[in-house]
Motif scaffolding. Structure first.
Motif, short mmCIF file in Angstrom:
data_model
loop_
_atom_site.label_atom_id
_atom_site.label_comp_id
_atom_site.label_asym_id
_atom_site.label_seq_id
_atom_site.Cartn_x
_atom_site.Cartn_y
_atom_site.Cartn_z
N GLU A 10 0.80 -1.23 0.00
CA GLU A 10 0.00 0.00 0.00
C GLU A 10 0.84 1.28 0.00
O GLU A 10 0.48 2.26 -0.64
CB GLU A 10 -0.96 0.00 1.19
CG GLU A 10 -2.09 -1.01 0.99
CD GLU A 10 -2.99 -1.17 2.20
OE1 GLU A 10 -2.78 -0.45 3.21
OE2 GLU A 10 -3.91 -2.01 2.14
N ASP A 11 1.96 1.25 0.74
CA ASP A 11 2.75 2.48 0.89
C ASP A 11 4.10 2.41 0.19
O ASP A 11 4.89 3.34 0.27
CB ASP A 11 2.98 2.78 2.38
CG ASP A 11 1.68 2.72 3.17
OD1 ASP A 11 0.63 3.02 2.58
OD2 ASP A 11 1.72 2.33 4.36
N GLY A 12 4.42 1.27 -0.40
CA GLY A 12 5.72 1.13 -1.05
C GLY A 12 6.82 0.73 -0.09
O GLY A 12 7.92 0.34 -0.49
N ALA A 13 6.56 0.83 1.22
CA ALA A 13 7.54 0.43 2.24
C ALA A 13 6.81 0.19 3.54
O ALA A 13 5.71 0.71 3.76
CB ALA A 13 8.59 1.52 2.42
N SER A 14 7.43 -0.60 4.43
CA SER A 14 6.85 -0.84 5.75
C SER A 14 7.62 -0.02 6.77
O SER A 14 8.85 -0.09 6.82
CB SER A 14 6.94 -2.33 6.07
OG SER A 14 7.05 -2.53 7.46
N ALA A 15 6.88 0.74 7.59
CA ALA A 15 7.53 1.58 8.60
C ALA A 15 8.37 0.71 9.54
O ALA A 15 9.50 1.07 9.89
CB ALA A 15 6.48 2.34 9.39
#
Ligand code: DGT
Ligand code: MG
Length: 373
Positions: free
Chosen positions: A92-97
């Motif tokens: 969804e965001d292109g990366a995981s926090a």
């Protein structure tokens, strides 16, 4: 016979040894994220968590399509809540926090750098971190903390962390074959590990040595290592009669009788090569002499155990782990790099090829190139 549905075709088997996993796969971004948190879990001593993330990554590597939505995961086994959450964030965001935090963290980066030193495992790296050490220079300043293997590792840090090329691995096979030929004509040297799975580079060179006459191989390793040493090929070596088995999970730990008992040598080779490139130090002489330190594992196996050793040393680690789990939980058999034992029939099953081992286990044969789980 019912018509094959899309879902059937997407069915992914639970054990890595039941799946075909090519080297190049379609979910790189996701597997890298999962492998980062897997590594971080191992750095924290959470083996169970590490294994869970690593398994989830392995499942995605075998998936024939790029995952676009978490809904695609419904037909996939072995992907837990936490892995699913990370996958969703990346999609969804292109990366995981969470993954980015791990990548940025001082502890993770330091542990990763320390672990890259030959002879340093998670425990040692963690202890150094606790003691406040952070960089390779810190270690150089505290040389006394290093054992002899680690000192050699530090000395060749750059070489040992630059990928070993296939051509370099093949050059080492030639050198070892030459050594073996002097003491035991007819013995073979076989390149295993990642190179046998089709990788073009590796972190080391894994070699098996065997002779078709059972027993002839006894005593060979020490002669070969001494000769290689005398010829200047060895920067470091350490020979073990009964090696420790780092592969086994807790739940799979086996008694000392089934542990690796091969003659085994962990070594660092000094590979010399002439380069054709112009402009090197020895101008006009046609090239320059280059030396590179390369990690090499030498393992000598009796012929009757060769197929088991070949299967055991070809990897990948996830593939090996699942072969052993599958054997134990689905077949009531114990598989290691020496033998296959049926615990109910109380018999050893012999095998003259990898194919026969897969047959004993009731598994379809998976070629080495498809074992990149
Ligand atoms: P690489 O070297 O980073 O390109 O990747 P691999 O797959 O060659 O990994 P490596 O060299 O660590 O190990 C090769 C295979 O050998 C690995 O997939 C599992 C197996 N292996 C490693 N250490 C042991 C051991 O102590 N005993 C047994 N039986 N197998 C081992
Ligand atoms: Mg290897």
């Amino acid at each position: 016979v019912h018509a094959e549905t899309l879902e059937d075709r997407c069915q992914v088997a639970a054990y890595a040894c039941q799946r075909r996993t090519p080297l190049a796969h379609k979910n790189q971004l996701l597997t890298e994220a999962l492998e980062t948190v897997a590594e971080e879990a191992l750095f924290r001593g959470s083996e169970g968590r590490g294994l869970a993330f690593s398994r989830a990554a392995s499942v995605l590597k075998s998936f024939p399509w790029t995952v676009r939505s978490v809904k695609d995961l419904s037909s996939l086994p072995g992907i837990g809540e936490h892995s699913r959450k990370i996958i969703q964030e990346v999609l969804e965001d292109g990366a995981s926090a969470e993954v980015e935090n791990v990548r940025q963290s001082e502890r993770y980066q330091t542990m990763k750098n320390f672990k890259k030193i030959f002879g340093v495992g998670v425990k040692t790296a963690g202890r150094w971190y606790q003691e406040g050490l952070r960089t390779i220079s810190d270690l150089q300043a505290h040389h006394a903390k290093l054992n002899s293997a680690q000192q050699v590792g530090l000395l060749h840090y750059r070489d040992l962390n630059s990928p070993v090329k296939r051509s370099e691995a093949e050059a080492i096979v030639q050198v070892v074959q030459k050594a073996v030929d002097q003491f035991l004509p007819g013995a073979s040297v076989i390149l295993t590990g990642g190179f046998r799975r089709g990788k073009q580079t590796g972190h080391d060179v894994d070699l098996l040595i065997t002779h078709p006459t059972e027993g002839q191989e006894m005593g060979l390793l020490s002669k070969v290592v001494s000769w290689l040493d005398s010829q200047g090929f060895m920067l470091y070596h350490s020979t073990h009669r009964n090696s420790f088995q780092p592969l086994e999970d807790e739940e799979l730990s086996v008694s000392a009788t089934t542990m690796d008992r091969f003659d085994r040598c962990f070594s660092i080779f000094c590979l010399s090569s002439m380069t054709e490139e112009p402009g090197c130090e020895l101008k006009g002489s046609g090239g320059a002499h280059h030396r590179k330190a390369v990690r090499v594992d030498l393992v000598v196996t009796p012929y009757s155990q060769f197929s088991f050793a070949l299967l055991g040393w070809t990897g990948s680690k996830n593939f090996e782990r699942d072969l052993r789990r599958f054997s134990k939980y689905e077949k009531k058999m114990v598989l290691n790099s020496h033998t296959l034992y049926h615990t109910e029939k109380k018999i050893f099953l012999s095998a003259a090829s990898e194919e026969e081992i897969f047959q004993h286990l009731g598994l379809d044969f998976i070629s080495p190139e498809q074992r990149n789980a």
